[in-house]
Design an enzyme around this catalytic site. Structure first.
Site, PDB file in Angstrom:
ATOM      1  N   HIS A 281      23.019  38.314   1.085  1.00 20.20           N
ATOM      2  CA  HIS A 281      22.089  39.160   1.831  1.00 20.20           C
ATOM      3  C   HIS A 281      22.642  40.586   1.973  1.00 20.20           C
ATOM      4  O   HIS A 281      23.126  40.994   3.026  1.00 20.20           O
ATOM      5  CB  HIS A 281      21.812  38.548   3.216  1.00 20.20           C
ATOM      6  CG  HIS A 281      20.913  37.353   3.149  1.00 20.20           C
ATOM      7  ND1 HIS A 281      20.872  36.397   4.130  1.00 20.20           N
ATOM      8  CD2 HIS A 281      20.011  36.963   2.215  1.00 20.20           C
ATOM      9  CE1 HIS A 281      19.986  35.464   3.799  1.00 20.20           C
ATOM     10  NE2 HIS A 281      19.454  35.797   2.637  1.00 20.20           N
TER      11      HIS A 281
ATOM     12  N   ASN B 205      25.136  37.152   9.594  1.00 18.72           N
ATOM     13  CA  ASN B 205      26.455  37.453  10.167  1.00 18.72           C
ATOM     14  C   ASN B 205      26.586  38.926  10.531  1.00 18.72           C
ATOM     15  O   ASN B 205      27.283  39.268  11.492  1.00 18.72           O
ATOM     16  CB  ASN B 205      27.573  36.980   9.223  1.00 18.72           C
ATOM     17  CG  ASN B 205      27.794  37.899   8.048  1.00 18.72           C
ATOM     18  OD1 ASN B 205      28.566  38.846   8.119  1.00 18.72           O
ATOM     19  ND2 ASN B 205      27.130  37.625   6.935  1.00 18.72           N
TER      20      ASN B 205
ATOM     21  N   THR C 285      26.544  28.422   9.040  1.00 18.21           N
ATOM     22  CA  THR C 285      27.922  28.918   8.995  1.00 18.21           C
ATOM     23  C   THR C 285      28.080  30.343   9.511  1.00 18.21           C
ATOM     24  O   THR C 285      29.203  30.787   9.739  1.00 18.21           O
ATOM     25  CB  THR C 285      28.465  28.877   7.552  1.00 18.21           C
ATOM     26  OG1 THR C 285      27.653  29.718   6.726  1.00 18.21           O
ATOM     27  CG2 THR C 285      28.475  27.455   7.003  1.00 18.21           C
TER      28      THR C 285
ATOM     29  N   HIS D 135      23.789  30.764  -0.270  1.00 17.71           N
ATOM     30  CA  HIS D 135      23.327  30.098   0.953  1.00 17.71           C
ATOM     31  C   HIS D 135      22.996  28.625   0.758  1.00 17.71           C
ATOM     32  O   HIS D 135      22.776  27.904   1.727  1.00 17.71           O
ATOM     33  CB  HIS D 135      22.085  30.833   1.491  1.00 17.71           C
ATOM     34  CG  HIS D 135      22.312  32.305   1.636  1.00 17.71           C
ATOM     35  ND1 HIS D 135      21.772  33.224   0.755  1.00 17.71           N
ATOM     36  CD2 HIS D 135      23.056  33.007   2.520  1.00 17.71           C
ATOM     37  CE1 HIS D 135      22.182  34.435   1.111  1.00 17.71           C
ATOM     38  NE2 HIS D 135      22.951  34.336   2.159  1.00 17.71           N
TER      39      HIS D 135
ATOM     40  N   GLU E 133      19.981  29.220   4.382  1.00 20.21           N
ATOM     41  CA  GLU E 133      21.026  28.205   4.538  1.00 20.21           C
ATOM     42  C   GLU E 133      20.517  27.014   5.343  1.00 20.21           C
ATOM     43  O   GLU E 133      20.775  25.855   5.002  1.00 20.21           O
ATOM     44  CB  GLU E 133      22.260  28.814   5.214  1.00 20.21           C
ATOM     45  CG  GLU E 133      23.391  27.806   5.343  1.00 20.21           C
ATOM     46  CD  GLU E 133      24.558  28.313   6.162  1.00 20.21           C
ATOM     47  OE1 GLU E 133      25.184  27.473   6.842  1.00 20.21           O
ATOM     48  OE2 GLU E 133      24.849  29.531   6.138  1.00 20.21           O
TER      49      GLU E 133
ATOM     50  N   CYS F 228      31.945  29.584   9.609  1.00 22.56           N
ATOM     51  CA  CYS F 228      32.968  29.834   8.599  1.00 22.56           C
ATOM     52  C   CYS F 228      34.055  30.754   9.147  1.00 22.56           C
ATOM     53  O   CYS F 228      33.843  31.549  10.063  1.00 22.56           O
ATOM     54  CB  CYS F 228      32.335  30.387   7.319  1.00 22.56           C
ATOM     55  SG  CYS F 228      32.255  32.166   7.192  1.00 22.56           S
TER      56      CYS F 228
ATOM     57  N   HIS G  16      15.977  30.676   7.886  1.00 26.92           N
ATOM     58  CA  HIS G  16      17.130  31.157   7.119  1.00 26.92           C
ATOM     59  C   HIS G  16      17.360  30.220   5.930  1.00 26.92           C
ATOM     60  O   HIS G  16      17.253  29.008   6.055  1.00 26.92           O
ATOM     61  CB  HIS G  16      18.375  31.219   8.005  1.00 26.92           C
ATOM     62  CG  HIS G  16      19.525  31.942   7.377  1.00 26.92           C
ATOM     63  ND1 HIS G  16      20.357  31.355   6.448  1.00 26.92           N
ATOM     64  CD2 HIS G  16      19.986  33.212   7.536  1.00 26.92           C
ATOM     65  CE1 HIS G  16      21.277  32.228   6.067  1.00 26.92           C
ATOM     66  NE2 HIS G  16      21.073  33.370   6.711  1.00 26.92           N
TER      67      HIS G  16
END
Length: 326
Positions: A54, A237, A177, A87, A139, A207, A137
């Site tokens: 992203h 993130n 994550t 992802h 993921e 993560c 999202h």
């Protein structure tokens, strides 16, 4: 870039606190290199399902080299090569790719794959799985697709009241994550109030890179009048880093893709600017922000280091150099 110290007798000077670690994580590095190597090996075009990571700059740069980004595998010509993004994807995506006879390279971050494996394992053991993450999202969609009949999404602490389980002794939480560590723990706390027997994942799902970048921002935020996070709006993130900065004492925080997006009015009356970047951001974009700040008097750059990162991930099997057989 040398760190500098300010004498106590000096008047406040304009300075930059530069977070470390910042920028590319091992999973992003691997994913971007996967597309680059696929282009080198197979030539253009190489199709990529969704954005490989992203970040606008990364996607635009790869597109210039011949990567074609698509939303779904049915947009890829039959028999062509497609790379799955960092992802992760659901089993259904693998199935539709196989039906279209696509050649696939899976660039899913190994830390996301770990969460997929956890989801499959606990679904096999007939657990209800509470997946903490952001609705929509990529993921989350990939992880939930591993066991849709067992997984329910909880998008933040307020969503806990909607959780329904079959057996309170067989419930486990997993997470996206790239979440805020603090907000995730608040969600887990509320879940545990409702479900006292809630099981924790076998290992931490958020993560290392997400946690480390948030840790560096937490360390510098109390000293910052402004924190600039380099990253894209669809980067979970990166968005979290702005939130973490403000929650931990920064007077203001903004997310930008490029230095040119900085509103110079943000710098009015600002002595200390914190700078960091999300896990999918190349360092050249951070340097652009530092250059712009230097043009406006912020020459003093001090690095705030809270962790060292040495982790690397091997490329997907299809792109590793062939071993010489002798």
């Amino acid at each position: 870039m040398a760190d500098t110290e300010q004498s106590p007798t000096q008047a406040p000077t304009k300075r930059v606190l530069l977070a470390s670690p910042r920028g590319y994580c091992a999973g992003v590095d691997r994913a971007v290199e996967t597309v680059e190597r696929a282009l080198d090996k197979h030539g253009a075009p190489v199709y990529v399902r969704k954005e490989i990571v992203h970040n606008r700059h990364v996607v635009d740069t790869l597109a210039e080299r011949g990567a074609i980004f698509v939303s779904e595998t049915d947009e890829v010509p039959e028999g062509a090569l497609v790379v799955f993004s960092a992802h992760g994807v659901s089993p259904e995506v693998h199935k539709t790719a196989a039906e279209r006879n696509l050649r696939t390279i899976d660039a899913t971050c190994p830390l996301v794959t770990k969460v997929h494996q956890e989801a499959k394992r606990f679904a096999r053991d007939d657990y209800d799985i509470v997946l903490i993450g952001h609705e929509g999202h990529e993921e989350v969609e990939g992880t939930a697709g591993e066991a849709p009949e067992h997984i329910q999404l909880v998008d933040g602490p307020e969503a806990v009241e909607n959780v329904q389980v079959r057996d309170e002794s067989k419930v486990i939480w997993l997470s996206q994550t790239t979440l805020s560590v603090d907000e995730t723990m608040e969600t887990v706390h509320r879940l545990r109030e409702k479900l006292p027997l809630l099981n924790d994942p076998p290992s931490d799902d958020i993560c290392y890179a997400t946690q480390n970048r948030q840790g560096a921002v937490k360390a510098m935020a109390p000293d910052c009048d402004l924190v600039i996070v380099v990253g894209s709006q669809n980067s979970s993130n990166s968005v979290r880093l702005v939130e973490v900065a403000i929650q931990n004492g920064a007077k203001a925080g903004h997310l930008v893709d490029y230095a040119k997006e900085i509103d110079l009015a943000w710098l009015d009356g600002v002595d200390t600017v914190g700078v960091t970047s999300g896990a999918s951001v190349p360092e050249i974009l951070v340097q652009g922000v530092l250059d712009l700040l230097a043009e406006h008097g912020y020459h003093d750059v001090q690095t705030v280091t809270t962790a060292e990162e040495t982790l690397t991930f091997a490329l997907p099997r299809e792109l590793r150099p062939a071993r010489n057989s002798s």
